[in-house]
Design an enzyme around this catalytic site. Structure first.
Site, short mmCIF file in Angstrom:
data_model
loop_
_atom_site.label_atom_id
_atom_site.label_comp_id
_atom_site.label_asym_id
_atom_site.label_seq_id
_atom_site.Cartn_x
_atom_site.Cartn_y
_atom_site.Cartn_z
N ASP A 1 0.83 -1.20 0.00
CA ASP A 1 0.00 0.00 0.00
C ASP A 1 0.87 1.26 0.00
O ASP A 1 2.01 1.24 0.47
CB ASP A 1 -0.86 0.08 1.27
CG ASP A 1 -1.80 -1.09 1.38
OD1 ASP A 1 -2.18 -1.65 0.34
OD2 ASP A 1 -2.15 -1.43 2.52
N1 URA Z 1 -1.21 -5.92 3.87
C1 URA Z 1 -1.66 -4.66 3.91
O1 URA Z 1 -2.67 -4.38 4.53
N2 URA Z 1 -0.96 -3.72 3.26
C2 URA Z 1 0.16 -3.98 2.55
O2 URA Z 1 0.74 -3.07 1.97
C3 URA Z 1 0.63 -5.30 2.52
C4 URA Z 1 -0.09 -6.25 3.18
#
Ligand code: URA
Length: 240
Positions: free
Chosen positions: A102
């Protein structure tokens, strides 16, 4: 096996869309035969020609990147935000991330131009382990963490069993640092798992991907994987 238009795009000849147009116009041959459909897949041993010129394959390259927060895991962004590519200005190969982190998540991300390798690692069947360190709101009880460990229902299905470990708690601030190890890659999975037990994630970092760690790197730094690491990753994925 990879889609013909993707292989042409990765060879640096044209964008994906232009490659599709070249195929539809009958300008692409595979093993000497004109291919005009877009669904065709080719492997490394197939001979691809565009307008009579054989494709020169890019050398495969493999990088480990310590993604900082506030960077998007794609090669371009219509909103003009910083992307992972801003950290590889000197790389002429068309690399892209293996999976995603993310925008607000930091940590270990692999990038490559080797589509077969990326698909192999991302295939859920191959169960590559990923370890995250999450700072969460509140201090989760053992029984909350048990439900993460057993597997829980999210809106897109049940999660596989996970491992958890409380690293530290800050009673004054009412936060905890928890390590979570999973081998799936559902969208925003870690954030949704903690949300589901009532402990939203305040900060998230991916610390480990299979046997690879962030050791020796600062946020924003990259290194090439060694040939041995690439082989080990392939072996690990193929043996699951
Ligand atoms: N899980 C999440 O919530 N975000 C990420 O970036 C990777 C795994």
């Amino acid at each position: 096996m990879e889609r013909l238009q993707k292989v042409i795009a990765h060879a640096g000849i044209a964008s994906r869309r232009k490659a599709e147009a070249l195929i539809l116009e009958g300008k692409v041959k595979v093993n000497g035969k004109v291919v005009k459909e877009l669904g065709v897949k080719v492997s490394n041993t197939d001979r691809v020609e565009v307008e009579g010129v054989p494709l020169e394959k890019e050398q495969p390259v493999y990088f480990l990147f310590y993604k900082p927060r506030g960077v998007i895991s794609s090669v371009s962004d219509e909103k003009g935000r910083k992307t992972v590519m801003d950290f590889f200005p000197q790389i002429k190969e068309r690399i892209y991330p293996v999976g995603r982190l993310d925008y607000d998540t930091s940590g270990l991300l692999l990038l490559t131009n080797d589509g077969e390798f990326a698909n192999l690692l991302m295939h859920p069947r191959n169960e590559i382990e990923k370890e995250y360190i999450a700072k969460v709101k509140g201090i989760p009880l053992r029984e909350n963490l048990r439900s993460l460990e057993k597997g829980m229902m999210l809106e897109d299905g049940k999660t596989a069993p996970a491992r958890t470990k409380v690293i530290s708690v800050d009673k004054k601030k009412g936060t905890a640092i928890v390590q979570l190890t999973i081998h799936e890659g559902k969208n925003r999975q870690v954030r949704r798992m903690f949300e589901a037990i009532g402990h939203p994630v305040l900060k998230l970092r991916r610390e480990r991907y299979a046997f690879l760690t962030l050791r020796g790197l600062k946020a924003g730094e990259t290194r090439e994987l060694t040939g041995h690491e690439v082989k080990q990753l392939r072996f690990l994925a193929e043996s699951n």
